[in-house]
Design an enzyme around this catalytic site. Structure first.
Site, short mmCIF file in Angstrom:
data_model
loop_
_atom_site.label_atom_id
_atom_site.label_comp_id
_atom_site.label_asym_id
_atom_site.label_seq_id
_atom_site.Cartn_x
_atom_site.Cartn_y
_atom_site.Cartn_z
N LYS A 17 0.85 -1.19 0.00
CA LYS A 17 0.00 0.00 0.00
C LYS A 17 0.88 1.24 0.00
CE LYS A 17 0.80 1.19 4.52
NZ LYS A 17 1.53 2.43 4.93
N GLY A 102 10.26 -2.67 7.09
CA GLY A 102 10.45 -1.33 7.63
C GLY A 102 10.40 -0.26 6.57
N GLY A 106 3.43 -1.45 4.33
CA GLY A 106 2.41 -2.31 4.92
C GLY A 106 2.65 -3.78 4.75
N GLY A 108 4.07 -6.31 6.51
CA GLY A 108 3.67 -7.21 7.59
C GLY A 108 2.17 -7.23 7.79
N ASP A 142 -3.07 -1.10 10.31
CA ASP A 142 -3.18 -1.15 8.85
C ASP A 142 -3.89 -2.41 8.35
OD1 ASP A 142 -1.89 1.26 8.64
OD2 ASP A 142 0.02 0.44 7.96
#
Length: 284
Positions: A17, A102, A106, A108, A142
């Site tokens: 995203k 990181g 999004g 994870g 998220d």
């Protein structure tokens, strides 16, 4: 295919995203930040495969560097669905990790959402969309967006979602050589938390910003340098809490040309917007 026959779901997409903007408008007493953002889905992301087990064990077939199984959102999502439904089945889960960790894309959260969606199908647990979204929120702010499954204007902690109709677009995404912990940026004392709320009808990239960008750039100058490089070609900004930055470009050819000119210290990708999550039809 009859779900009764399913023993495996392969290559389930977990798309990236972008936060086209991100405003921090307040903070709740429990410490969670109140946000406004525009989420956009991309045609690029991770892919997950699930193999049915009958012993109730949830096992990772691939390790995530630096992340134990207990802290892996994919494993946590699977175990949460087991606990919520009382399901006694398990799964071997393989993650083809393509998104930078990181990066503010999004990854994870998307992996966790795909896990909830796919295992709800594989295990035939029958959890409806609203319940699945509520489970997702327990894993991260998220996650509900990826279960919602289309571009959205988000408020609250990111869980109050309204459909956003946006024209198709091409993007260049650049990852500088740093990894940004989300918690660090949101906990920063210098982060402003009083941006005036906007209406969904007021949303325009030219009048919005990412409130986290200044904090991230001050702590990780590489992010600012990546923005400056990409801004040679089109207006650029950070997504999420970083470290990735992005720019909307006019065409696929433009995207390919910019990616090809990317300095060796960065990684760059072209990506196209998508109308909806590839697994949206699996969410009841």
């Amino acid at each position: 295919m009859d779900t009764a026959e399913l023993t495996r779901l392969a290559d389930c997409p977990a798309p990236a995203k972008l936060n086209l903007f991100l405003h921090v408008i307040g903070r709740r007493p429990d410490g969670y930040h109140l946000l406004q953002t525009a989420f956009r889905l991309l045609d690029w992301g991770d892919a997950l495969s699930f193999e049915l087990r009958h012993d109730g064990v949830v096992a990772r077939a691939t390790d995530l560097p630096g992340v134990s199984a207990e802290h892996d959102l994919v494993v946590r999502a699977a175990r949460l669905l087991q606990s919520y439904t009382g399901c006694r089945l398990g799964a071997d889960i393989r993650v083809d990790k393509r998104l930078p960790m990181g990066g503010g894309l999004g990854g994870g959260s998307s992996d966790a959402a795909t896990t909830l969606i796919a295992l709800n199908r594989l295990w035939r647990t029958g959890v409806r969309g609203e319940e699945l979204t509520a489970l997702g929120l327990r894993l991260g702010a998220d996650v509900p967006f990826f279960i919602f499954g289309r571009d959205a204007f988000a408020e609250g902690v990111g869980d109050e979602l309204r459909p956003l109709d946006l024209p198709p677009a091409w993007y260049v995404v650049v990852a500088p050589p740093v990894t940004v912990p989300t918690v660090e940026i949101f906990a920063a004392g210098e982060l402003t938390r009083d941006t005036e709320p906007i209406k969904i009808t007021d949303f325009a990239a030219s009048t919005t910003r990412n409130d986290l960008q200044a904090v991230a750039c001050s702590r990780y100058p590489e992010i600012g340098a990546a923005i400056d490089w990409l801004a040679q070609f089109a207006p650029a900004r950070m997504t999420g809490s970083g470290a990735c930055v992005f720019a909307q470009v006019a065409s696929e050819d433009d995207a390919e040309r910019i990616v090809a000119s990317c300095p060796g210290s960065y990684r760059a990708w072209k990506a196209r917007s998508v109308m909806q999550h590839p697994l949206r039809g699996w969410v009841g």
